[in-house]
Motif scaffolding. Structure first.
Motif, mmCIF file in Angstrom:
data_model
loop_
_atom_site.group_PDB
_atom_site.id
_atom_site.type_symbol
_atom_site.label_atom_id
_atom_site.label_comp_id
_atom_site.label_asym_id
_atom_site.label_seq_id
_atom_site.Cartn_x
_atom_site.Cartn_y
_atom_site.Cartn_z
ATOM 1 N N ALA A 119 27.686 -1.371 -26.437
ATOM 2 C CA ALA A 119 27.941 -2.659 -26.680
ATOM 3 C C ALA A 119 27.970 -3.457 -25.598
ATOM 4 O O ALA A 119 27.968 -4.806 -25.658
ATOM 5 C CB ALA A 119 29.298 -2.815 -27.410
ATOM 6 N N GLN A 120 27.985 -2.840 -24.298
ATOM 7 C CA GLN A 120 27.912 -3.651 -23.027
ATOM 8 C C GLN A 120 26.611 -3.090 -22.167
ATOM 9 O O GLN A 120 26.306 -1.822 -22.135
ATOM 10 C CB GLN A 120 29.070 -3.186 -22.163
ATOM 11 N N PRO A 121 25.616 -4.182 -21.797
ATOM 12 C CA PRO A 121 24.425 -3.607 -21.303
ATOM 13 C C PRO A 121 24.422 -3.047 -19.966
ATOM 14 O O PRO A 121 23.763 -1.936 -19.741
ATOM 15 C CB PRO A 121 23.844 -4.998 -20.997
ATOM 16 N N GLY A 122 25.567 -3.523 -19.127
ATOM 17 C CA GLY A 122 25.559 -2.676 -17.937
ATOM 18 C C GLY A 122 25.976 -1.140 -18.268
ATOM 19 O O GLY A 122 25.624 -0.366 -17.400
ATOM 20 N N LEU A 123 26.938 -0.809 -19.152
ATOM 21 C CA LEU A 123 27.474 0.602 -19.327
ATOM 22 C C LEU A 123 26.071 1.421 -19.904
ATOM 23 O O LEU A 123 26.188 2.453 -19.636
ATOM 24 C CB LEU A 123 28.552 0.460 -20.392
ATOM 25 N N ALA A 124 25.407 0.723 -20.862
ATOM 26 C CA ALA A 124 24.064 1.504 -21.158
ATOM 27 C C ALA A 124 23.417 1.986 -20.018
ATOM 28 O O ALA A 124 22.679 2.888 -20.076
ATOM 29 C CB ALA A 124 23.413 0.483 -22.096
ATOM 30 N N VAL A 125 23.011 1.143 -18.827
ATOM 31 C CA VAL A 125 22.283 1.442 -17.637
ATOM 32 C C VAL A 125 23.057 2.479 -17.070
ATOM 33 O O VAL A 125 22.441 3.442 -16.648
ATOM 34 C CB VAL A 125 22.287 0.275 -16.871
ATOM 35 N N ASP A 126 24.490 2.416 -16.866
ATOM 36 C CA ASP A 126 25.313 3.397 -15.944
ATOM 37 C C ASP A 126 25.149 4.983 -16.860
ATOM 38 O O ASP A 126 24.670 5.856 -16.222
ATOM 39 C CB ASP A 126 26.503 3.064 -15.979
ATOM 40 N N MET A 127 25.051 4.912 -18.244
ATOM 41 C CA MET A 127 24.894 6.111 -18.625
ATOM 42 C C MET A 127 23.745 6.655 -18.807
ATOM 43 O O MET A 127 23.471 8.013 -18.519
ATOM 44 C CB MET A 127 25.303 5.979 -20.498
ATOM 45 N N ALA A 128 22.546 5.885 -18.847
ATOM 46 C CA ALA A 128 21.177 6.532 -18.960
ATOM 47 C C ALA A 128 20.917 6.909 -17.383
ATOM 48 O O ALA A 128 20.481 7.986 -17.270
ATOM 49 C CB ALA A 128 20.301 5.444 -19.240
ATOM 50 N N ASP A 129 21.463 6.407 -16.369
ATOM 51 C CA ASP A 129 20.900 6.741 -15.155
ATOM 52 C C ASP A 129 21.937 7.847 -14.603
ATOM 53 O O ASP A 129 21.521 9.032 -13.878
ATOM 54 C CB ASP A 129 21.169 5.610 -14.027
ATOM 55 N N ALA A 130 23.082 7.982 -15.269
ATOM 56 C CA ALA A 130 23.928 9.009 -14.905
ATOM 57 C C ALA A 130 23.494 10.332 -15.305
ATOM 58 O O ALA A 130 23.523 11.452 -14.519
ATOM 59 C CB ALA A 130 25.520 8.976 -15.246
ATOM 60 N N VAL A 131 22.956 10.475 -16.933
ATOM 61 C CA VAL A 131 22.534 11.655 -17.464
ATOM 62 C C VAL A 131 21.360 12.127 -16.659
ATOM 63 O O VAL A 131 21.034 13.231 -16.614
ATOM 64 C CB VAL A 131 22.192 11.364 -18.768
ATOM 65 N N SER A 132 20.393 11.116 -16.386
ATOM 66 C CA SER A 132 19.118 11.397 -15.573
ATOM 67 C C SER A 132 19.383 12.113 -14.223
ATOM 68 O O SER A 132 18.735 12.992 -13.914
ATOM 69 C CB SER A 132 18.288 10.150 -15.341
ATOM 70 N N ARG A 133 20.674 11.645 -13.441
ATOM 71 C CA ARG A 133 20.826 11.850 -12.255
ATOM 72 C C ARG A 133 21.458 13.378 -12.531
ATOM 73 O O ARG A 133 21.028 14.541 -11.733
ATOM 74 C CB ARG A 133 21.769 11.136 -11.742
#
Length: 216
Positions: A119-133
């Protein structure tokens, strides 16, 4: 006194039966559109962000090995071993990552797409980058046996608009569904008889034979 409620219901039922045939279609469309619009307004928007990692073979691995390991890493990305490390960088529990993150691979390219919704655009970015990392870290630890490593191809971009349907779209879908139900009710409604047609005559049932009839 007991017949009064029944007598009051009969005029109401008669009024309903006298309504035009298309009224069910109009009512279903209106109610469906209203329900869909309210659902779109009440439901919070959902934002989607996607990051990409690519599998790169070492000099000791065949060129087609990268595609096979990309498929394997796509399935491993949502496992507890990877999500346990990703939660530290994302700042959310493992359960949230498990429910919000999905991966996709292609049989033609050694690439893994990690998509997160929130529901938060910034959190969606953080979760996608965190899993990729976290996934690239695990691939680096096993590079000696797999001869394949993962490299971040593209970081997630902050979404500018929600990926979920707007209230206008949900209202349109609800109106279509309501109109379909109204049409089904219209088809199932019994047809009226013509104005000049009376009720069908009841079938005559022969009575018991009398003694005079037997003598004849």
């Amino acid at each position: 006194m007991t017949d009064t409620p029944t007598r009051r219901r009969r005029p109401s039922l008669d009024r309903v039966r006298k309504l035009p045939a298309w009224s069910a279609l109009v009512a279903g469309t209106f109610l469906g559109g209203l329900s869909g619009g309210v659902y779109g307004l009440v439901t919070p928007p959902v934002y989607t962000a996607t990051s990409y990692v690519v599998a790169v073979p070492t000099d000791k691995a065949p060129s087609d090995a990268a595609r096979g390991f990309a498929q394997a890493y796509g399935r491993v990305a949502t496992q507890l071993a990877v999500l346990g490390d990703a939660q530290v960088w994302a700042g959310v529990p493992v359960r949230t990552l498990r429910d919000s993150v999905r991966t996709a691979t292609s049989p033609d390219a050694p690439m893994v797409a990690v998509t997160a919704t929130s529901a938060q655009p910034g959190l969606a970015v953080d979760m996608a980058d965190a899993v990729s990392r976290a996934l690239t870290r695990h691939a680096e630890d096993t590079k000696g046996s797999t001869q394949v490593r993962l490299v971040q191809f593209s970081r997630a971009v902050r979404p500018g608009k929600p990926s979920s349907a707007s209230s206008g779209v949900t209202a349109l879908v609800g109106a279509s569904a309501g109109g379909l139900l109204g049409g089904l009710v219209l088809l199932a409604r019994p047809r009226r008889t013509g104005r000049g047609e009376g009720p069908a005559p009841a079938a005559s049932v022969p009575g018991p034979a009398t003694a005079a009839d037997v003598q004849r």
